[in-house]
Design a protein around this motif. Structure first.
Motif, PDB file in Angstrom:
ATOM      1  N   ASP A 267       0.882  -1.212  -0.107  1.00  0.00           N
ATOM      2  CA  ASP A 267      -0.229   0.161  -0.182  1.00  0.00           C
ATOM      3  C   ASP A 267       0.822   1.251  -0.023  1.00  0.00           C
ATOM      4  O   ASP A 267       1.583   1.576   0.770  1.00  0.00           O
ATOM      5  CB  ASP A 267      -0.961  -0.145   1.124  1.00  0.00           C
ATOM      6  N   GLY A 268       0.633   2.117  -1.282  1.00  0.00           N
ATOM      7  CA  GLY A 268       1.613   3.131  -1.209  1.00  0.00           C
ATOM      8  C   GLY A 268       0.918   4.520  -0.878  1.00  0.00           C
ATOM      9  O   GLY A 268       1.770   5.617  -1.079  1.00  0.00           O
ATOM     10  N   HIS A 269      -0.180   4.362  -0.438  1.00  0.00           N
ATOM     11  CA  HIS A 269      -0.849   5.798  -0.070  1.00  0.00           C
ATOM     12  C   HIS A 269      -0.098   6.819   0.479  1.00  0.00           C
ATOM     13  O   HIS A 269       0.027   7.812   0.200  1.00  0.00           O
ATOM     14  CB  HIS A 269      -2.307   5.517   0.460  1.00  0.00           C
ATOM     15  N   GLU A 270       0.537   6.350   1.509  1.00  0.00           N
ATOM     16  CA  GLU A 270       1.026   7.379   2.555  1.00  0.00           C
ATOM     17  C   GLU A 270       2.334   7.674   1.924  1.00  0.00           C
ATOM     18  O   GLU A 270       2.613   9.194   1.944  1.00  0.00           O
ATOM     19  CB  GLU A 270       1.414   6.639   3.837  1.00  0.00           C
ATOM     20  N   HIS A 271       2.976   7.001   1.159  1.00  0.00           N
ATOM     21  CA  HIS A 271       4.098   7.393   0.333  1.00  0.00           C
ATOM     22  C   HIS A 271       3.776   8.491  -0.759  1.00  0.00           C
ATOM     23  O   HIS A 271       4.608   9.442  -0.952  1.00  0.00           O
ATOM     24  CB  HIS A 271       4.801   6.156  -0.119  1.00  0.00           C
ATOM     25  N   PHE A 272       2.863   8.178  -1.480  1.00  0.00           N
ATOM     26  CA  PHE A 272       2.308   8.829  -2.523  1.00  0.00           C
ATOM     27  C   PHE A 272       1.870  10.193  -1.907  1.00  0.00           C
ATOM     28  O   PHE A 272       2.302  11.131  -2.542  1.00  0.00           O
ATOM     29  CB  PHE A 272       1.170   8.450  -3.208  1.00  0.00           C
ATOM     30  N   ARG A 273       1.268  10.461  -0.787  1.00  0.00           N
ATOM     31  CA  ARG A 273       0.997  11.352  -0.151  1.00  0.00           C
ATOM     32  C   ARG A 273       2.156  12.253   0.117  1.00  0.00           C
ATOM     33  O   ARG A 273       2.166  13.705  -0.381  1.00  0.00           O
ATOM     34  CB  ARG A 273      -0.227  11.362   0.944  1.00  0.00           C
ATOM     35  N   LYS A 274       2.839  12.021   0.844  1.00  0.00           N
ATOM     36  CA  LYS A 274       4.091  12.817   1.349  1.00  0.00           C
ATOM     37  C   LYS A 274       5.101  12.862  -0.007  1.00  0.00           C
ATOM     38  O   LYS A 274       5.411  14.129   0.125  1.00  0.00           O
ATOM     39  CB  LYS A 274       4.886  11.866   2.353  1.00  0.00           C
ATOM     40  N   PHE A 275       5.101  12.019  -0.563  1.00  0.00           N
ATOM     41  CA  PHE A 275       6.218  12.485  -1.912  1.00  0.00           C
ATOM     42  C   PHE A 275       5.743  13.370  -2.614  1.00  0.00           C
ATOM     43  O   PHE A 275       6.459  14.448  -3.221  1.00  0.00           O
ATOM     44  CB  PHE A 275       6.451  11.067  -2.643  1.00  0.00           C
ATOM     45  N   GLY A 276       4.314  13.385  -3.035  1.00  0.00           N
ATOM     46  CA  GLY A 276       3.546  14.297  -3.872  1.00  0.00           C
ATOM     47  C   GLY A 276       3.499  15.799  -3.156  1.00  0.00           C
ATOM     48  O   GLY A 276       4.030  16.663  -3.943  1.00  0.00           O
ATOM     49  N   VAL A 277       3.353  15.812  -2.081  1.00  0.00           N
ATOM     50  CA  VAL A 277       3.359  17.042  -1.282  1.00  0.00           C
ATOM     51  C   VAL A 277       4.783  17.769  -1.133  1.00  0.00           C
ATOM     52  O   VAL A 277       4.809  18.851  -1.766  1.00  0.00           O
ATOM     53  CB  VAL A 277       2.607  17.052  -0.007  1.00  0.00           C
ATOM     54  N   ASP A 278       5.646  16.755  -1.056  1.00  0.00           N
ATOM     55  CA  ASP A 278       7.071  17.541  -0.779  1.00  0.00           C
ATOM     56  C   ASP A 278       7.512  17.959  -2.318  1.00  0.00           C
ATOM     57  O   ASP A 278       8.118  19.022  -2.336  1.00  0.00           O
ATOM     58  CB  ASP A 278       7.828  16.197  -0.387  1.00  0.00           C
ATOM     59  N   HIS A 279       7.220  17.247  -3.346  1.00  0.00           N
ATOM     60  CA  HIS A 279       7.631  17.538  -4.448  1.00  0.00           C
ATOM     61  C   HIS A 279       6.896  18.647  -5.060  1.00  0.00           C
ATOM     62  O   HIS A 279       7.596  19.679  -5.639  1.00  0.00           O
ATOM     63  CB  HIS A 279       7.525  16.233  -5.536  1.00  0.00           C
ATOM     64  N   LEU A 280       5.691  18.735  -4.948  1.00  0.00           N
ATOM     65  CA  LEU A 280       4.816  19.852  -5.590  1.00  0.00           C
ATOM     66  C   LEU A 280       5.345  21.144  -4.582  1.00  0.00           C
ATOM     67  O   LEU A 280       5.487  22.229  -5.352  1.00  0.00           O
ATOM     68  CB  LEU A 280       3.304  19.563  -5.273  1.00  0.00           C
ATOM     69  N   MET A 281       5.367  21.068  -3.358  1.00  0.00           N
ATOM     70  CA  MET A 281       5.977  22.290  -2.652  1.00  0.00           C
ATOM     71  C   MET A 281       7.333  22.690  -3.059  1.00  0.00           C
ATOM     72  O   MET A 281       7.304  24.248  -3.123  1.00  0.00           O
ATOM     73  CB  MET A 281       5.906  21.758  -1.113  1.00  0.00           C
ATOM     74  N   LYS A 282       8.231  21.759  -3.337  1.00  0.00           N
ATOM     75  CA  LYS A 282       9.629  22.255  -3.818  1.00  0.00           C
ATOM     76  C   LYS A 282       9.534  22.982  -5.002  1.00  0.00           C
ATOM     77  O   LYS A 282       9.813  23.983  -5.300  1.00  0.00           O
ATOM     78  CB  LYS A 282      10.342  20.870  -3.984  1.00  0.00           C
ATOM     79  N   ASN A 283       8.663  22.410  -6.107  1.00  0.00           N
ATOM     80  CA  ASN A 283       8.464  22.981  -7.278  1.00  0.00           C
ATOM     81  C   ASN A 283       7.843  24.452  -7.000  1.00  0.00           C
ATOM     82  O   ASN A 283       8.340  25.408  -7.591  1.00  0.00           O
ATOM     83  CB  ASN A 283       7.459  22.372  -8.228  1.00  0.00           C
ATOM     84  N   MET A 284       6.737  24.686  -6.221  1.00  0.00           N
ATOM     85  CA  MET A 284       6.120  25.956  -5.744  1.00  0.00           C
ATOM     86  C   MET A 284       7.321  26.851  -5.321  1.00  0.00           C
ATOM     87  O   MET A 284       7.427  28.059  -5.725  1.00  0.00           O
ATOM     88  CB  MET A 284       5.154  25.638  -4.914  1.00  0.00           C
ATOM     89  N   LYS A 285       7.791  26.173  -4.542  1.00  0.00           N
ATOM     90  CA  LYS A 285       9.026  27.229  -3.971  1.00  0.00           C
ATOM     91  C   LYS A 285      10.046  27.672  -4.843  1.00  0.00           C
ATOM     92  O   LYS A 285      10.412  28.740  -4.937  1.00  0.00           O
ATOM     93  CB  LYS A 285       9.793  26.698  -2.627  1.00  0.00           C
ATOM     94  N   GLU A 286      10.441  26.771  -5.888  1.00  0.00           N
ATOM     95  CA  GLU A 286      11.375  27.358  -6.935  1.00  0.00           C
ATOM     96  C   GLU A 286      10.762  28.442  -7.839  1.00  0.00           C
ATOM     97  O   GLU A 286      11.537  29.295  -8.241  1.00  0.00           O
ATOM     98  CB  GLU A 286      11.723  25.913  -7.791  1.00  0.00           C
ATOM     99  N   ASP A 287       9.642  27.753  -8.288  1.00  0.00           N
ATOM    100  CA  ASP A 287       8.849  28.885  -9.075  1.00  0.00           C
ATOM    101  C   ASP A 287       8.765  30.353  -8.527  1.00  0.00           C
ATOM    102  O   ASP A 287       9.106  31.406  -9.201  1.00  0.00           O
ATOM    103  CB  ASP A 287       7.590  28.489  -9.507  1.00  0.00           C
ATOM    104  N   LEU A 288       8.612  30.361  -7.093  1.00  0.00           N
ATOM    105  CA  LEU A 288       7.981  31.674  -6.394  1.00  0.00           C
ATOM    106  C   LEU A 288       9.681  32.236  -6.154  1.00  0.00           C
ATOM    107  O   LEU A 288       9.774  33.554  -6.268  1.00  0.00           O
ATOM    108  CB  LEU A 288       7.440  31.245  -4.973  1.00  0.00           C
ATOM    109  N   ALA A 289      10.624  31.672  -5.957  1.00  0.00           N
ATOM    110  CA  ALA A 289      12.018  32.299  -5.907  1.00  0.00           C
ATOM    111  C   ALA A 289      12.019  32.786  -7.046  1.00  0.00           C
ATOM    112  O   ALA A 289      12.807  33.695  -7.228  1.00  0.00           O
ATOM    113  CB  ALA A 289      12.907  31.161  -5.526  1.00  0.00           C
TER     114      ALA A 289
END
Length: 545
Positions: free
Chosen positions: A218-240
């Motif tokens: 069951d990967g749900h927890e991993h998908f969630r965490k990885f997804g949020v981290d990845h997307l937040m990182k992207n957003m932070k890069e774009d904002l910077a």
RNA sequence: GUUCCGGUAGCUCAGGGGACAGAGCAAUGGCCUUCUAAGCCAUCGGUCGGGGGUUCGAAUCCCUCCCGGAACGCCA
């Protein structure tokens, strides 16, 4: 700092007291657009016409008759319908040049307001990339923060990360579906799922890192965490890349983990502000001017988004800010009353939360509106904008428009790197000044930027510039206080216009060293203010173009 | 139906009780042997959505109508 405006205000105040025994609480001093109306003017006589039941012209004459002598004011005149126009001593006006050269980027800085403001903006859900609407909010919030800081407020910039709710579960399921699809499994994107390219990218990364592990596990927890981290990182890069900064990224999930959501619910219940109906818990927001009571706990026991949001605002207030400012999209305006109601209930304080609403952005390409569909993943992203148009042009564009105008962004126009794009006009003014200094050095022309007074500076073009330099501090104060950042680009444009006009009329690198030095002092002051003002809206001031 | 925004020059937008309604772009005519022409100078362009009202004074405030956008969920 003792500005000319303040001096005039005091003079008028004193005159009013002497002439009419009147205590004026606020006297409006403006800088007339038309030079023949003086360097400064006040309409105070007209505003008092109703109070005194007198002809505004007579009031104005009465004030002028009692005006104390001052070495700042050269001449005063009264003009119908009742304006008092001040003509300022030229040497006093010119002195702003030395002030700017001395204070550099502290010029225009307001006195410490001893007020700590928290500005929350963007706060995009980590379920995809930032789009045009977020870009507008980001530009607005960041510009406001910079302006308010300059004006003397203590400012904290904050991004609220919705990493705890249903939409994150949907994100995890969307990633899972994309992951399974990579193994040729038949896995449809859920109905409430996200279709963006970035979701596929996340799935690919998970596959390359973990292989087929989550086909059996069951990967749900991993998908969630990885997804949020990845997307937040992207957003932070774009904002910077967009020159938008934050001091705090606040996590919704953390509020849950620390029990603050439950605590907020308990507190509201204790206060008797809730009731149960149809198996759900309602909050009595109608007690605080909302049109109906709102559900905070659904009949299935889960919370609506309102409850964690209230907990979040409670959390912010408990951190000791004097004021909270939220910058929200226009589609949230109906949400404001209940949010304010919740904030009041939980803190017992009224009016600590202010909400600025930003209206929608329409993107036009080839003369047609580009429909932004987040579900289909076809929205124009902030990254697209930065790549195609550039941070400077986009920041300037957003900064020019008041928050509550519905605006059209013409991509074709924005992408053209020509004089059709107003940001270059301002940047060019800055580059031009730099170029003159380069030239002076190349030619080995000596000059002195430390002169104690001005003997040769004169002429209309010179005083256009000087007057605009002088207006900068009041501009900062007004923009910060009213939270209307679009005054800044308007000012920059006027200043650049005066500079270009001056440049056309006056040879700065004159053969006489005294003249040359005085003109270079003027231009250096202008350069500093242009650079500073551009900085307030996150736009760079290039040395050459 | 209710609420929130908006309607100002051909286009994008400022101005939101005060002095002749502004800017950019577009259009027209001039200006590069002189510090960057991404510029300057000049011209053209407006029943401030319509109609009432308040005021010494209204693009600005009030009422009403019309048009456009958004929101009115035990979605976020």
């Amino acid at each position: 700092m003792e500005t000319i405006e303040k001096t005039l205000r005091n003079l008028v105040k004193e005159a009013l007291a002497n002439a009419f025994d009147h205590e004026a609480d606020s006297i409006h001093i403006e800088t007339p657009a038309d030079k023949s109306h003086g360097d400064y003017a006040t309409n105070v006589a007209m505003t008092l016409a109703g109070v005194f039941r007198k002809n505004p012209l007579d009031i104005a004459r009465g004030i002028v008759a009692e005006l104390p002598a001052s070495d700042v004011v050269e001449r005063v005149e009264v003009k119908p319908p009742g304006f008092i126009n001040f003509f300022i001593d030229k040497h006093v006006l010119l002195d702003v040049i030395r002030t700017v050269l001395r204070d550099k980027h502290d010029y225009g800085k307001g006195e410490d307001k001893s007020e700590h403001v928290n500005i929350e903006y963007v706060s995009a859900n980590p379920t995809g990339s930032l789009h045009v609407g977020h870009a507008r909010g980001a530009a607005a919030g960041d510009s406001l923060a910079r302006i308010m800081k300059k004006a003397g407020y203590r400012v904290t910039r904050e991004f609220y990360v919705n990493d705890g709710g249903n939409q994150i579960a949907a994100l995890a399921r969307s990633i899972e579906a994309r992951y399974l699809q990579l193994f040729d499994e038949d896995a449809p994107i859920p109905a409430d799922g996200y279709h963006g390219e970035e979701i596929k990218e996340i799935a690919r990364r998970i596959k390359s890192e973990h292989g087929d592990r989550f086909l059996t596990e069951d990967g749900h927890e991993h998908f969630r965490k990885f997804g949020v981290d990845h997307l937040m990182k992207n957003m932070k890069e774009d904002l910077a890349a967009f020159r938008v900064d934050f001091d705090i990224f606040a996590s919704e999930l953390t509020l849950y983990e620390k029990g603050e959501v439950e605590a907020t619910l308990a507190k509201l219940e204790e206060q008797g502000l809730t009731y149960e109906k149809d198996g759900a818990v309602f909050l009595r927001t109608t007690l605080k001017d909302d049109e109906k009571d709102r559900v905070i706990v659904k009949s299935d026991g889960s919370y609506t988004y309102l409850l964690p949001d209230i907990a979040y605002h409670k959390n912010k207030l408990e951190r000791g800010y004097d004021k909270l400012v939220d910058i929200l999209g226009g589609d949230h305006h109906g949400y404001i009353p209940r949010l304010k109601a919740g904030g009041e209930m939980v803190t017992g304080k009224k009016g600590v939360l202010e909400v600025d609403i930003l209206q929608m952005v329409r993107v036009i390409q080839d003369g047609q509106e580009l429909k932004l569909s987040k579900r289909s993943g076809k929205a124009i992203t902030l990254r697209d904008l930065i790549d195609a148009v550039g941070t400077d042009a986009v920041r300037y564009f957003f900064a020019r428009h008041s928050l509550n105008t519905h605006m059209d962004l013409d991509l074709d126009l924005a992408m053209r790197q020509t004089n059709e794009n107003p940001v270059y006009y301002a940047q060019y003014a800055h580059a031009r000044i730099c170029s003159i200094f380069r030239k002076a050095k190349e030619e080995g022309l000596p000059f002195d930027l430390g002169l104690a007074d001005f003997k040769t500076l004169a002429g209309e073009k010179t005083f256009d510039l000087v007057e605009k330099l002088g207006a900068y501090p009041a501009l900062i104060e007004e923009a910060a206080q009213k939270r209307i950042f679009h005054k800044i680009p308007a000012y920059i444009h006027r200043l650049a216009q005066s500079l270009h006009s001056f440049y056309g009329a006056v040879t700065v690198l004159a053969s006489c060293e005294r003249e040359r030095s005085e003109r270079l002092m003027l231009l250096e002051a202008v350069r500093i203010v242009i650079e500073d003002a551009l900085g307030l809206i996150g736009v760079e001031a290039p040395d050459k173009m």
